[in-house]
Design a protein around this motif. Structure first.
Motif, short mmCIF file in Angstrom:
data_model
loop_
_atom_site.label_atom_id
_atom_site.label_comp_id
_atom_site.label_asym_id
_atom_site.label_seq_id
_atom_site.Cartn_x
_atom_site.Cartn_y
_atom_site.Cartn_z
N PRO A 88 12.19 14.70 0.29
CA PRO A 88 12.90 13.42 0.36
C PRO A 88 11.95 12.27 0.68
O PRO A 88 11.09 12.39 1.55
CB PRO A 88 13.90 13.65 1.50
CG PRO A 88 14.12 15.13 1.53
CD PRO A 88 12.79 15.73 1.17
N GLY A 89 12.10 11.18 -0.05
CA GLY A 89 11.29 10.00 0.20
C GLY A 89 9.87 10.06 -0.33
O GLY A 89 9.08 9.15 -0.07
N ALA A 90 9.53 11.12 -1.07
CA ALA A 90 8.16 11.26 -1.57
C ALA A 90 7.88 10.26 -2.69
O ALA A 90 8.74 9.96 -3.51
CB ALA A 90 7.92 12.68 -2.07
N LEU A 91 6.66 9.78 -2.72
CA LEU A 91 6.18 8.89 -3.77
C LEU A 91 5.16 9.65 -4.62
O LEU A 91 4.14 10.11 -4.09
CB LEU A 91 5.53 7.65 -3.17
CG LEU A 91 4.78 6.73 -4.15
CD1 LEU A 91 5.74 6.08 -5.13
CD2 LEU A 91 3.99 5.67 -3.38
N ILE A 92 5.42 9.79 -5.90
CA ILE A 92 4.43 10.39 -6.79
C ILE A 92 3.23 9.44 -6.88
O ILE A 92 3.39 8.25 -7.14
CB ILE A 92 5.01 10.63 -8.19
CG1 ILE A 92 6.10 11.70 -8.14
CG2 ILE A 92 3.92 11.07 -9.17
CD1 ILE A 92 6.78 11.95 -9.47
N THR A 93 2.04 9.98 -6.65
CA THR A 93 0.83 9.16 -6.70
C THR A 93 -0.03 9.43 -7.93
O THR A 93 -0.85 8.59 -8.30
CB THR A 93 -0.03 9.38 -5.44
OG1 THR A 93 -0.30 10.78 -5.29
CG2 THR A 93 0.70 8.86 -4.21
N GLY A 94 0.17 10.57 -8.56
CA GLY A 94 -0.62 10.86 -9.75
C GLY A 94 -0.32 12.22 -10.32
O GLY A 94 0.43 13.02 -9.74
N VAL A 95 -0.91 12.46 -11.48
CA VAL A 95 -0.80 13.74 -12.17
C VAL A 95 -2.21 14.17 -12.57
O VAL A 95 -2.96 13.37 -13.14
CB VAL A 95 0.09 13.64 -13.42
CG1 VAL A 95 0.12 14.96 -14.18
CG2 VAL A 95 1.50 13.20 -13.06
N THR A 96 -2.56 15.41 -12.27
CA THR A 96 -3.88 15.92 -12.63
C THR A 96 -3.76 16.95 -13.74
O THR A 96 -2.96 17.89 -13.64
CB THR A 96 -4.57 16.56 -11.42
OG1 THR A 96 -4.71 15.57 -10.39
CG2 THR A 96 -5.95 17.08 -11.79
N PRO B 110 0.00 13.87 2.37
CA PRO B 110 0.00 14.15 0.94
C PRO B 110 0.40 15.59 0.64
O PRO B 110 0.36 16.47 1.50
CB PRO B 110 -1.46 13.89 0.55
CG PRO B 110 -2.23 14.21 1.79
CD PRO B 110 -1.35 13.81 2.95
N GLY B 111 0.76 15.80 -0.61
CA GLY B 111 1.07 17.13 -1.10
C GLY B 111 0.93 17.18 -2.60
O GLY B 111 0.71 16.17 -3.26
N GLU B 112 1.06 18.37 -3.15
CA GLU B 112 1.02 18.51 -4.59
C GLU B 112 1.84 19.73 -5.00
O GLU B 112 2.06 20.64 -4.21
CB GLU B 112 -0.41 18.61 -5.12
CG GLU B 112 -1.20 19.80 -4.63
CD GLU B 112 -2.61 19.81 -5.21
OE1 GLU B 112 -3.17 18.73 -5.49
OE2 GLU B 112 -3.16 20.93 -5.37
N ASP C 285 0.85 -1.18 0.00
CA ASP C 285 0.00 0.00 0.00
C ASP C 285 0.89 1.24 0.00
O ASP C 285 2.10 1.16 0.22
CB ASP C 285 -0.95 0.02 1.20
CG ASP C 285 -0.24 -0.18 2.53
OD1 ASP C 285 0.85 0.42 2.72
OD2 ASP C 285 -0.75 -0.94 3.38
N VAL C 286 0.29 2.40 -0.27
CA VAL C 286 1.06 3.63 -0.38
C VAL C 286 1.74 4.00 0.93
O VAL C 286 2.95 4.30 0.95
CB VAL C 286 0.17 4.79 -0.89
CG1 VAL C 286 0.90 6.12 -0.78
CG2 VAL C 286 -0.25 4.53 -2.34
N PRO C 287 1.05 3.98 2.08
CA PRO C 287 1.74 4.31 3.34
C PRO C 287 2.92 3.39 3.62
O PRO C 287 3.97 3.84 4.11
CB PRO C 287 0.64 4.15 4.40
CG PRO C 287 -0.63 4.38 3.66
CD PRO C 287 -0.41 3.78 2.31
N GLY C 288 2.76 2.11 3.31
CA GLY C 288 3.86 1.18 3.54
C GLY C 288 5.05 1.47 2.66
O GLY C 288 6.21 1.38 3.10
N ALA C 289 4.80 1.82 1.40
CA ALA C 289 5.88 2.15 0.49
C ALA C 289 6.64 3.37 0.97
O ALA C 289 7.88 3.41 0.99
CB ALA C 289 5.32 2.39 -0.91
#
Length: 330
Positions: free
Chosen positions: A208-216, A184-186, A11-15
């Protein structure tokens, strides 16, 4: 290649938690750039966190007519999606121009945005490179630089960003969403890539350590009349020596709205704001298009062996804008 650990994120939090605990870990999407860099020793992660099975592989409509694209959507699925082809055709064209079908089947949207430059000095660990080893120098300034930047570069780095997709997304004001251990952030894509200045090793504004989750992609009716054109040194798939993503809204022979971004001319996809300013409210004709191109390229600072890019980009911008204007007049 350095030995590395591997684990699959559930899942995203785990990653995100893995990278928060282990700064030497890296997220693995399609691996079409990261694994190559690991083979050459440019990237040496201690662990790969496979994110391909996270629920980030959907393309969804947003209220008002935009689209949200998940970070693990493959390039092939993005280019083939009917809403992308209808609402943002330049984006579909950019993705198709970017790589072969085999690579598009593996590469992901998030990974595409984070791919590293293909500058030969960067990929050769026997050479100095400020982007790879801060403070070591930029031999491209006086060495091989025929495909180097002409806009926004510095004496510390003249490498260009290789993404085709990123050029189209820049033209359409895309916003990148991400997740960190703090939440989250954007960030707008216009601010996502940092100016090269004297810190070329700092490439993006991601924490640092951020995971991209999507693009709007926000609603942009003008994007339905858009085009992506790429120039490369051979007919088969290759990185651009110049590219343009453009959209043009024309009413009664006058430019109502213009979107324009350039590729392979800077360390990041380059929004052509000066050209857009000249175009908006002006006649949709060859004189206006040439003036817009000249206004944008007035800031160009070519090196001894890449000055051809100024002429190439001028001609390319005028040609694409002319084609869009002719289509609008039919």
């Amino acid at each position: 290649m350095r030995e590395f650990g591997y684990q699959r994120a559930l899942d995203v939090p785990g990653a995100v938690a893995v990278l928060d605990a282990d700064p030497e870990a890296r997220f693995l999407g399609g691996g079409t750039n990261l694994v190559d860099l690991m083979k050459t020793g440019v990237e040496r992660p201690a662990r790969l966190v496979d994110i391909r099975e996270l629920p980030l592989d959907r393309i969804e409509k947003t209220p008002g007519g935009g689209l949200r694209i998940g970070a693990t959507v493959t390039n092939s699925d993005l280019a083939a999606h009917p809403e992308v082809r209808r609402r943002y055709p330049a984006l579909a064209q950019a993705v198709l121009a970017g790589a072969s079908g085999q690579l598009r089947n593996m590469a992901t949207v998030g990974g595409n945005l984070l791919q590293r430059t293909r500058c030969g000095y960067f990929t050769d660990v026997t050479q100095p490179c400020n982007k790879r080893a801060p403070g070591s120098g930029c031999p491209a300034v006086t060495g091989e630089h025929h495909n180097a930047a002409i806009l926004g570069a510095s004496g510390h780095c003249v490498a260009v960003h290789p993404s085709d997709m990123g050029v189209a997304l820049t033209a359409f004001d895309a916003v990148v969403s991400y997740e960190t251990a703090d939440g989250p952030g954007e960030v707008p894509l216009a601010a996502f890539y940092l100016p090269v200045a004297d810190t070329p090793h700092r490439e993006t504004a991601l924490p640092p350590g951020a995971l991209i989750t999507g693009v709007t992609l926000p609603p942009a009716p003008v994007a339905a009349a858009s085009r992506y054109r790429k120039v490369r040194e051979r007919a088969s798939y290759a990185f651009a020596i110049g590219s343009v993503a453009a959209a043009l809204g024309v009413e009664a022979g006058t430019v109502r709205e213009a979107r324009l971004a350039l590729g392979a001319v800077a360390s990041r996809p380059w929004r052509a704001s000066e050209a857009e300013r000249v175009l908006t409210g002006a006649p949709a004709d060859a004189r206006t298009f040439a003036a817009a191109a000249d206004a944008e390229l007035a800031a160009a600072r070519p090196l001894p062996h890449n000055g051809y890019k100024v002429t190439l980009m001028r001609n390319l911008m005028v040609a694409v804008l002319t084609e869009l204007a002719e289509e609008a007049a039919r």
